[in-house]
Design a protein around this motif. Structure first.
Motif, short mmCIF file in Angstrom:
data_model
loop_
_atom_site.label_atom_id
_atom_site.label_comp_id
_atom_site.label_asym_id
_atom_site.label_seq_id
_atom_site.Cartn_x
_atom_site.Cartn_y
_atom_site.Cartn_z
N MET A 132 10.61 1.54 2.97
CA MET A 132 10.20 3.19 3.44
C MET A 132 9.93 2.77 4.54
O MET A 132 10.23 3.86 5.72
N VAL A 133 9.65 1.87 5.10
CA VAL A 133 8.26 2.34 6.91
C VAL A 133 9.60 1.53 7.54
O VAL A 133 9.63 1.47 9.08
N GLU A 186 4.94 -9.51 2.77
CA GLU A 186 4.03 -7.93 3.06
C GLU A 186 3.22 -7.60 4.29
O GLU A 186 3.64 -6.79 5.34
N THR A 216 8.05 -2.88 -5.64
CA THR A 216 6.72 -2.10 -4.80
C THR A 216 6.77 -2.73 -3.51
O THR A 216 6.69 -1.68 -2.67
N ALA A 217 6.43 -4.34 -3.35
CA ALA A 217 6.45 -4.69 -2.23
C ALA A 217 7.56 -3.98 -0.84
O ALA A 217 8.09 -2.95 0.16
N THR A 253 5.23 -6.36 -8.78
CA THR A 253 4.77 -5.98 -7.06
C THR A 253 5.98 -6.58 -6.38
O THR A 253 5.77 -6.23 -5.20
N GLU A 294 10.02 -1.85 -1.57
CA GLU A 294 10.02 -0.37 -1.62
C GLU A 294 9.52 -0.18 -0.02
O GLU A 294 10.23 0.62 1.05
N ALA A 295 8.43 -1.12 -0.38
CA ALA A 295 7.66 0.15 0.87
C ALA A 295 7.95 -0.67 1.77
O ALA A 295 7.39 0.38 3.15
N GLN A 296 8.72 -1.88 2.36
CA GLN A 296 8.70 -1.85 3.30
C GLN A 296 9.91 -1.70 4.24
O GLN A 296 9.95 -1.45 4.83
#
Length: 381
Positions: free
Chosen positions: A120-121, A334, A113-114, A110, A116-118
């Motif tokens: 990516m944006v 997050e 995932t968090a 997790t 990578e999401a941060q």
């Protein structure tokens, strides 16, 4: 092997209670120098009889030795059972660590995932992704090491039990009830209970029984060394063929050894003194053993009380607090209100708290096993 020696003692006791072999003798007397005439032909049968009580003491000595070996066998069995318990509890800890490792891998996933999401944006750094991936690699390596350690414990249990224990062996640890262990009313050993445990150990511990039996055996040795100063008897019956006489003849002989002769009696004095010293030495060894047992039980009880508090602290305070801290740090990260380093620190604190809790459970279980070994009591009954 020890049981075989014990079984042999039964035969030895029967052997020691038997009289010595009788003696048959044939004698040609007054043989002429030309070998053409014999003056007398003798036949003798003799039997030696030990002084009354010697055979009984020798038999008793063997039986006392058997009792000592039985205590030694019990002591060996207790040691083996204790080693099996220790390995069993280590296996429980390793399994818990592996389970924690798997849980941590899910948590780190997790995080990845968090992160990578941060990233990516554009709100996070690639370094945070790398750190979470490094943590995942560390957990994978730790899992491998724990699996190897578990195999080593399987090998040790196989050696101790003579039964193949491996990955296919079903062990569910149903007998380890952590809630039961955490209950402060269970295994609550105060000073008076400690004294009772010490007294029980003095009475029932196998190694204490071994020393007591050793003292009894040495006392029997002392009795034997004293009674050896009393003479043994020999009776000899003979029949004589007299070729140049009208009748043949009988002969009767009664003999006795002289164990009190000045030039030989000293060895009996030394034997008596030797056995008296051995009895004194073994008695001192028994007293030292009791003192060691008293200290051993006291230390174990103190450690159990400390570990009980440690378990309850980690289970009731540290684990819930660090878990909430980690969840809060994850939420903050997050929502861009916290850093990734804060999240990793909170995660490691939570991980450490869980590991320390199961380490304390493992040590507490081992202390119970140590106390059972030290006292000879099954504390769960």
């Amino acid at each position: 092997a020890m049981q075989t020696k014990i079984d042999v003692a039964d035969f030895q006791s029967g052997e020691k209670s038997s009289l010595p072999d009788p003696m048959f003798e044939f004698e040609l007397d007054d043989i002429m120098s030309d070998f053409k005439r014999v003056g007398m032909i003798n036949f003798f049968v003799s039997q030696m009889f030990p002084f009354p009580g010697k055979l009984a003491i020798e038999k008793e000595l063997v039986l006392k030795s058997k009792a000592m070996m039985q205590s030694q066998r019990l002591s060996m069995a207790v040691d083996i059972m204790s080693m099996i318990k220790m390995n069993y509890y280590d296996l429980y800890l390793i399994n818990r660590k592996i389970q924690i490792n798997h849980d941590n891998q899910l948590i780190v996933k997790t995080f990845i995932t968090a992160a990578e999401a941060q990233y990516m944006v554009g709100k996070g750094m690639q370094q945070e992704v790398f750190k979470s991936q490094i943590e995942m690699s560390r957990l994978k390596n730790e899992e491998f090491i724990l699996t190897q350690q578990r195999k080593n414990i399987f090998s040790e249990l196989t050696k101790l039990t003579k039964v193949v224990v491996d990955e296919n062996t079903r062990i569910n640890f149903a007998d380890i009830d952590t809630e039961y262990l955490l209950n402060k009313d269970n295994f609550d050993i105060n000073t008076s209970k400690t004294t009772k445990l010490i007294d029980y150990a003095f009475e029932h511990r196998a190694d204490v029984k071994t020393l007591r039996n050793k003292i009894l055996m040495n006392q029997t040795d002392l009795e034997m060394s004293k009674i050896n100063r009393l003479p043994d008897f020999t009776i000899k019956l003979g029949y004589k063929l007299l070729p140049f006489e009208e009748r043949n003849a009988f002969s009767v002989m009664f003999g006795v050894n002289i164990p009190f002769a000045p030039w030989s009696s000293g060895k009996y004095d030394y034997a008596i003194k030797k056995n008296e010293v051995i009895i004194k030495s073994t008695s001192e060894e028994l007293n030292a053993k009791k003192n060691d047992i008293r200290n051993e039980i006291t230390v174990i009880v103190n450690n159990m009380n400390s570990l009980k508090e440690t378990m309850n602290f980690y289970y009731g305070v540290q684990i819930p607090q660090t878990e909430n801290t980690m969840k809060s740090a994850q939420y903050s990260y997050e929502t861009n209100m916290g850093s990734f380093l804060d999240l990793l620190d909170a995660y490691k604190m939570y991980q450490e708290a869980k590991l320390m809790y199961y380490e304390s459970v493992n040590m507490y279980l081992k202390m119970i096993a140590e106390l059972e070994k030290a006292t000879g009591i099954n504390l769960k009954n």
